[in-house]
Design a protein around this motif. Structure first.
Motif, PDB file in Angstrom:
ATOM      1  N   ALA A 110      45.090  26.800  43.142  1.00 60.86           N
ATOM      2  CA  ALA A 110      44.301  26.989  41.927  1.00 60.86           C
ATOM      3  C   ALA A 110      43.330  28.136  42.163  1.00 60.86           C
ATOM      4  CB  ALA A 110      43.549  25.713  41.569  1.00 60.86           C
ATOM      5  N   GLN A 111      43.504  29.217  41.398  1.00 63.52           N
ATOM      6  CA  GLN A 111      42.712  30.428  41.601  1.00 63.52           C
ATOM      7  C   GLN A 111      41.623  30.565  40.550  1.00 63.52           C
ATOM      8  OE1 GLN A 111      44.092  34.208  40.245  1.00 63.52           O
ATOM      9  NE2 GLN A 111      43.709  35.218  42.198  1.00 63.52           N
ATOM     10  N   GLY A 112      40.372  30.563  40.992  1.00 66.78           N
ATOM     11  CA  GLY A 112      39.253  30.789  40.090  1.00 66.78           C
ATOM     12  C   GLY A 112      39.005  32.272  39.866  1.00 66.78           C
ATOM     13  N   LEU A 123      36.035  28.713  39.488  1.00 69.07           N
ATOM     14  CA  LEU A 123      36.594  27.959  40.599  1.00 69.07           C
ATOM     15  C   LEU A 123      36.535  26.444  40.423  1.00 69.07           C
ATOM     16  CD1 LEU A 123      37.693  28.723  43.509  1.00 69.07           C
ATOM     17  CD2 LEU A 123      35.394  28.230  44.324  1.00 69.07           C
ATOM     18  N   PHE A 124      35.348  25.877  40.381  1.00 66.44           N
ATOM     19  CA  PHE A 124      35.211  24.421  40.405  1.00 66.44           C
ATOM     20  C   PHE A 124      35.576  23.774  39.072  1.00 66.44           C
ATOM     21  CE2 PHE A 124      32.648  25.607  44.093  1.00 66.44           C
ATOM     22  CZ  PHE A 124      33.195  24.751  45.041  1.00 66.44           C
ATOM     23  N   LEU A 151      39.320  23.534  39.349  1.00 64.44           N
ATOM     24  CA  LEU A 151      39.708  22.494  40.303  1.00 64.44           C
ATOM     25  C   LEU A 151      39.591  21.106  39.685  1.00 64.44           C
ATOM     26  CD1 LEU A 151      40.503  21.576  43.172  1.00 64.44           C
ATOM     27  CD2 LEU A 151      38.053  21.520  43.709  1.00 64.44           C
ATOM     28  N   LEU A 162      42.410  25.563  46.894  1.00 66.45           N
ATOM     29  CA  LEU A 162      41.492  26.259  46.003  1.00 66.45           C
ATOM     30  C   LEU A 162      41.212  27.668  46.512  1.00 66.45           C
ATOM     31  CD1 LEU A 162      39.926  25.763  43.392  1.00 66.45           C
ATOM     32  CD2 LEU A 162      37.966  25.067  44.773  1.00 66.45           C
ATOM     33  N   VAL A 189      34.577  22.855  48.954  1.00 66.72           N
ATOM     34  CA  VAL A 189      35.783  22.717  48.129  1.00 66.72           C
ATOM     35  C   VAL A 189      36.580  21.477  48.529  1.00 66.72           C
ATOM     36  CG1 VAL A 189      35.901  25.206  47.728  1.00 66.72           C
ATOM     37  CG2 VAL A 189      37.271  24.214  49.559  1.00 66.72           C
ATOM     38  N   ALA A 192      39.682  19.532  46.672  1.00 66.93           N
ATOM     39  CA  ALA A 192      40.761  20.410  47.120  1.00 66.93           C
ATOM     40  C   ALA A 192      41.330  19.907  48.436  1.00 66.93           C
ATOM     41  CB  ALA A 192      40.265  21.834  47.277  1.00 66.93           C
TER      42      ALA A 192
END
Length: 268
Positions: free
Chosen positions: A136-138, A151-152, A155, A168, A181, A186
């Motif tokens: 999962a790319q923020g 990011l979060f 997630l 993450l 993370v 993550a």
């Protein structure tokens, strides 16, 4: 080292994955990460299958630990996927809709399939396609950025929507970041920019120093560097954009990928 679902499935000792950065994630860097207990990654982008096969053979001389190969979907050679899957633990795909036929190739050759995503919807599609892992790319990520969610926030949505380990990625550069993370749900942390400064990196020393001197406020999401890949957002140093905009010459730079040199021309 800390065990998580990601480390269990990949056979790694710690929940760290190197981002497979073309031209930067060298065999030496991937081996260093793998030998330290993480998941070293190289890029198979723009590589003919024979070149990729030799690259992997050379990497195996540097490590006996698990490693993976990353592919960018706009530049994918399907025969290279077979080579990677037959010779690495993880085959990863980025910047395209999850493709069950690619996942089938990976599984048939005995490797794990991973897809890097930028949205909850894409994560669900990746799991449905058969992926064993999801990155999962923020939007804090350096380089090309797939989605538009931080990011979060990403997630929290993804871990509630899929049942496979989630790695993450995005702005993770310290042990404290990794711990945070993992606490947030993550299964591992994917690190790219921080490893550019490693001695095994293939990045230019001047660029490495520019990164070390910069802060998060010195980066920008842009489409400035879109040669061969239009309308693909990427996070870079603002100073790089300034330099390009003020450059008066014709050849901006050159790169060497898979033994082939390419020039970047102003206005191309």
């Amino acid at each position: 080292m800390l065990k998580t679902p990601s480390t269990e499935i990949t056979g790694c000792q710690g929940p760290i994955q190197l981002a497979g950065m073309p031209g930067v994630a060298t065999n030496e860097l991937a081996a260093a990460v793998s030998n330290a207990g993480g998941l070293g990654m190289i890029s198979g982008t723009h590589m003919p299958s024979q070149f990729l096969s030799k690259t992997i053979d050379d990497l195996k001389k540097l490590t006996s630990k698990p490693f993976g190969v990353n592919f960018l979907m706009p530049f994918l050679y399907r025969d290279c996927v077979e080579v990677a899957a037959a010779n690495s633990r993880v085959v990863e795909f980025f910047y395209g809709d999850p493709d069950p036929s690619l996942i089938e190739i990976v599984h048939n050759k005995g490797a794990l399939a991973c897809w890097q995503i930028g949205s909850m919807k894409e994560a669900v599609l990746a799991e449905k396609a058969g992926c064993d892992l999801i990155v999962a790319q923020g939007t804090e990520s350096g380089g090309h950025v797939r989605g538009d969610v931080k990011l979060f926030s990403l997630l929290s949505k993804v871990v509630k929507s899929v049942n496979v380990p989630v790695i993450l990625a995005g702005g993770i550069g310290t042990a404290k970041d990794v711990a945070e993370v993992i606490r947030a749900g993550a299964s591992a942390a994917r690190v790219g920019t921080r490893f550019i400064a490693a001695k095994e990196s293939g990045a230019h020393p001047k660029y490495i120093q520019a990164l070390i001197d910069a802060g998060a406020e010195d980066t920008v999401l842009t489409e400035t560097f879109s040669v061969g890949w239009p309308h693909a957002h990427h996070r870079v140093l603002k100073s790089c954009v300034d330099q390009v905009n003020s450059f008066k010459g014709y050849i901006v730079g050159e790169r060497d990928l898979a033994g082939a040199k390419n020039s970047f021309l102003r206005g191309a």
